[in-house]
Design an enzyme around this catalytic site. Structure first.
Site, PDB file in Angstrom:
ATOM      1  N   ASP A 281       0.930  -1.353  -0.132  1.00  0.00           N
ATOM      2  CA  ASP A 281       0.087  -0.002  -0.011  1.00  0.00           C
ATOM      3  C   ASP A 281       0.841   1.084   0.089  1.00  0.00           C
ATOM      4  O   ASP A 281       2.142   1.031   0.252  1.00  0.00           O
ATOM      5  CB  ASP A 281      -1.098   0.146   1.222  1.00  0.00           C
ATOM      6  CG  ASP A 281      -2.413   0.834   1.010  1.00  0.00           C
ATOM      7  OD1 ASP A 281      -2.098   1.797   0.024  1.00  0.00           O
ATOM      8  OD2 ASP A 281      -3.205   0.417   1.650  1.00  0.00           O
TER       9      ASP A 281
HETATM   10  C1  BGC Z   1      -5.141   3.033  -0.149  1.00  0.00           C
HETATM   11  C2  BGC Z   1      -5.199   1.985  -1.333  1.00  0.00           C
HETATM   12  C3  BGC Z   1      -5.044   2.760  -2.607  1.00  0.00           C
HETATM   13  C4  BGC Z   1      -3.555   3.437  -2.610  1.00  0.00           C
HETATM   14  C5  BGC Z   1      -3.510   4.176  -4.028  1.00  0.00           C
HETATM   15  C6  BGC Z   1      -4.047   4.031  -0.056  1.00  0.00           C
HETATM   16  O1  BGC Z   1      -4.231   5.194   0.726  1.00  0.00           O
HETATM   17  O2  BGC Z   1      -5.088   2.487   1.166  1.00  0.00           O
HETATM   18  O3  BGC Z   1      -6.369   1.307  -1.146  1.00  0.00           O
HETATM   19  O4  BGC Z   1      -5.262   1.840  -3.686  1.00  0.00           O
HETATM   20  O5  BGC Z   1      -3.667   4.585  -1.574  1.00  0.00           O
HETATM   21  O6  BGC Z   1      -4.120   5.269  -4.149  1.00  0.00           O
END
Ligand code: BGC
Length: 743
Positions: A281
């Site tokens: 993540d």
């Molecule tokens: C989120 C993810 C997301 C990623 C990219 C993160 O803050 O938890 O679900 O895919 O950002 O935007």
């Protein structure tokens, strides 16, 4: 129509069955299967052999290709503004990875791309359809749009179990049950990956709250995890074959989920034999050692404390054969995903025209199947199309329907009709606006009742709303609960005095109908005073039309709750959300800090998440899991369970055509309460019609995880047909022999 869905056989008449809508020029294909992945893996091994040492850290890290004013990121020319970009290797014909969020459609990234996309309804609404086919169609549609915009990775597949209804991301996820969540996420992923693009499944694992999300440490036994959240992922992986897994922000057992040997190496790669790549993540990587602990790719590296998976990783590989072998394996996994999806052979070029009108129909059909009728006293619904006067109140219902905030935010062309800032400034402020899609419930209601005088009041002033309600035959009150990634809600009440608004309108008009647009469960102190309640969740691009269709009976409601609505937070395993003193936009936090730790004890409920906890405690919910009304009535009967096959008949005993969601539960094992959903099927029935249903029970749902094996004791297993998790009908008990087996 009889459809075979993996371990389940169901009958469905869903209208969109054959209508798989990908973008205009998408190369619709069969989504990758285990066999495709095996072949891709062999090809990937050959490419790794051909790689030069300096090429080996190209695929292992990426950037966020957008200018957020966060420093000196160079955005490559071929990047598309979105969540992520990983450079390719031209010499070897390996394409760059271009990544966008998320499970509800191609996200808007604060309007940076100046385009729009089709917004599916929220995940919890999608799950309320209990219909894998509708999730497949939605996945195929949003995957097609991602491809049309030039993306080849969709950061979708959110499947964290809903352990707490206050979780700010409840709207993005599916349900509190591992079978339902796993089957549905698998179907969505199959749809997405039918576009020659990669889908993730996320956030692995036990990412059950936003409070302290970057440092909360989850305590849970291996057995409880295997029987709950990990089972949802496992079923999702079996059904959907996602080519990437996104690990989570939180810690599990003291280790960051993105640097977690147990979760990534042992469970995912060794025990499950999964061959794709683990991406982090964004801002979840504590250091280079995450590679040894199973992470294959560092995403959006500028959000971490350092660029760990480039030179630092190369140096490790140079110095230590164990690291060199690991680096080869990281490359092999990313390449396996690229080849299995066919990203190199069928490149997503972008700039394709999207048929938004056709795609909106997919969103609308999903909403129609996932809106849940919670109360309908005296048959006040459906409303008469000949109604003379209707007062519509609140919820910005003149303009549109609410959507959830954060990285999954999708907007149609031109952006939101209303966008109300939550609070705050700085780079993330745009991520937490309360945005309304351009689909006006007021207009749709007016179109349904052409002879009616329809008035609208925004509900800011109770006296004014009450006055209008008094003058109309029916008052429809729209109320909203905005939720967002990064922020849990502190309690389950509707915010901003909306409970008082409903109570006052209900006192003024005996035919008061409440339409909820909420991220998840809310409490309803006004419930006895109103005639009807419709849970519309965040209903997506055509939510207004779908709501009106349900209110006036063009759609016979068929959604069923995929999450328990508690009567109060006192009924929850953790009445006080762990760390709720910390509630604040939680994009902040340091995953590498030793002092920033918050502990959440998920062993309290263990694998008894949601309705299972309520059954264990003998508690009565406000509305139970599986609950939902219809304008007709159904009867399920004739239950027989032989081995792992259950058969019964579902009959439409009312006057209207409609869909029933038949549910089968394990209730006790050797006399001990052990409630588990073991099968479900959405069945379309004409008035008076009956259909047989056959369900194959997954043996893992009858078993415990013990000493590294699934184990089910010899003894008596009792099953019941359920209208919902609390309203159980016919019961059957059978004897099964003892059994144990490996993953
Ligand atoms: C989120 C993810 C997301 C990623 C990219 C993160 O803050 O938890 O679900 O895919 O950002 O935007």
């Amino acid at each position: 129509m009889r459809i075979s869905m993996g371990k389940m056989v169901l009958w469905s008449g869903a209208a969109l069955g054959a209508m798989v809508l990908a973008a205009s020029t998408a190369q619709a294909q069969e989504a990758p299967t285990a066999a495709t992945i095996k072949a891709a893996d062999a090809r990937a091994a050959a490419t790794v052999k051909a790689m030069k040492p300096e090429e080996k850290t190209i695929l292992t890290h990426g950037i966020m290709p957008m200018d957020l004013g966060m420093g000196n990121v160079v955005i490559p020319k071929d990047a598309v503004p979105g969540a992520g970009y990983i450079a390719g290797i031209d010499r070897l014909g390996v394409p760059a990875l271009k990544e966008t969020d998320a499970s509800l459609g191609v996200s808007y990234v604060m309007g940076l791309r100046k385009d729009g996309a089709t917004a599916l309804p929220s995940g919890v609404l999608q799950a309320a359809t209990w219909n894998p086919e509708i999730l497949y169609n939605g996945g195929a549609m949003i995957g097609g749009e991602a491809r049309a915009k030039g993306f080849n990775v969709l950061l979708a597949g959110g499947v964290n179990l809903m352990r707490d209804p206050r979780n700010g991301r409840t709207f993005e996820y599916l349900s509190e049950d591992p079978l339902l969540s796993g089957m549905l996420v698998g179907a969505a992923i199959r749809g997405i990956q039918s576009n020659h693009i990669i889908s993730t499944i996320k956030h692995f694992a036990l990412n059950g709250q936003e409070t302290g999300r970057k440092y909360v440490d989850i305590k849970i036994s291996e057995a409880a995890a295997k029987e709950s959240d990990l089972l949802a992922f496992k079923i999702g992986i079996e059904q959907g074959q996602p080519l990437s897994v996104m690990c989570a922000y939180n810690r599990v057992g003291g280790q960051n989920a993105c640097s977690n040997d147990f979760l990534l190496n042992k469970v995912l790669k060794k025990d499950w034999g999964w061959k794709g790549f683990v991406m982090s993540d964004w801002g979840a990587v504590p250091g280079v050692e995450a590679a040894i602990n199973g992470l294959d790719q560092q995403s959006g590296a500028e959000l971490d404390k350092g660029l760990f998976f480039a030179d630092k990783l190369a140096d490790k590989a140079k110095a230590d054969p164990k690291w060199a072998a690991r680096l080869d394996n990281m490359n092999q996994r990313v390449l396996t995903a690229i080849y299995a999806a066919g990203i190199d052979k069928f490149p997503a070029k972008g700039g394709e025209k999207i048929d938004f009108a056709a795609h909106a129909k997919v969103a609308e059909e999903t909403a129609k199947q996932g809106i849940v009728l919670l109360k309908n006293e005296g048959g006040v619904l459906p409303l008469m199309k000949t109604a003379k006067s209707i007062a519509v109140i609140g919820g910005y219902a003149d303009g549109g329907v609410l959507s959830g905030g954060g990285s999954s935010q999708v907007q149609g062309e031109g952006g939101a009709v209303y966008s109300i800032p939550l609070s705050g400034t700085g780079v993330w402020a745009g991520l937490i606006g309360q945005n309304y899609h351009r689909s006006s419930p007021l207009k749709a209601i007016t179109a349904q009742a052409p002879q009616a005088k329809v008035t609208y009041r925004d509900g800011r002033y109770i006296t004014d709303a009450v006055e209008k309600a008094k003058q109309a035959e029916v008052a429809v009150v729209f109320v909203t609960q905005f939720t967002t990634e990064g922020l849990d809600v502190p309690d389950l009440h509707l915010p901003q005095g909306q409970d008082e608004l409903i109570a006052a309108v209900a006192a003024a008009n005996p035919n008061t109908i409440v339409v909820l647009e909420t991220g998840g469960p809310v409490v309803m102190p006004w419930l006895p005073k109103v005639k009807a309640v419709v849970e519309a969740w965040y209903p997506g691009a055509r939510g207004g039309e779908a709501i009106a269709s349900v209110l006036f009976g063009d759609t016979n409601p068929s959604g069923r709750l995929p999450i328990t609505f508690p009567a109060s937070t006192d009924q929850l395993p953790r009445p006080k959300l762990d760390g709720s003193d910390w509630v604040e936009p939680n994009f902040a936090g340091d995953p590498t800090s030793g002092s920033d730790i918050l502990h959440a004890d998920y062993d309290i409920e263990g694998s008894d998440v949601g309705y299972r906890w309520f059954a264990r405690k003998g508690q009565k919910a406000l509305f139970p899991f599986g609950y939902g009304l219809s304008y007709t009535s159904f009867q399920s009967s004739g239950l027989s369970v032989k081995g792992l096959t259950a058969t019964f008949t579902v009959k439409n005993t009312g006057q209207r055509d409609g869909d029933e969601v038949a549910q089968l539960y394990l209730t006790t094992r050797n006399g001990e309460v052990k409630q588990r959903l073991v099968g479900f099927a959405r069945v379309s029935l004409k008035a008076g019609e009956s259909k047989p249903v056959s369900l194959t029970i997954d043996p893992r749902l009858l078993a415990d995880w013990k000493n590294g094996l699934w184990t089910s004791p010899k003894g008596t297993y009792s099953f019941a047909l359920g209208k919902d998790a609390e309203t159980l009908g016919e019961k059957v008990s059978i004897t099964l022999p003892a059994k144990s087996w490996k993953e």
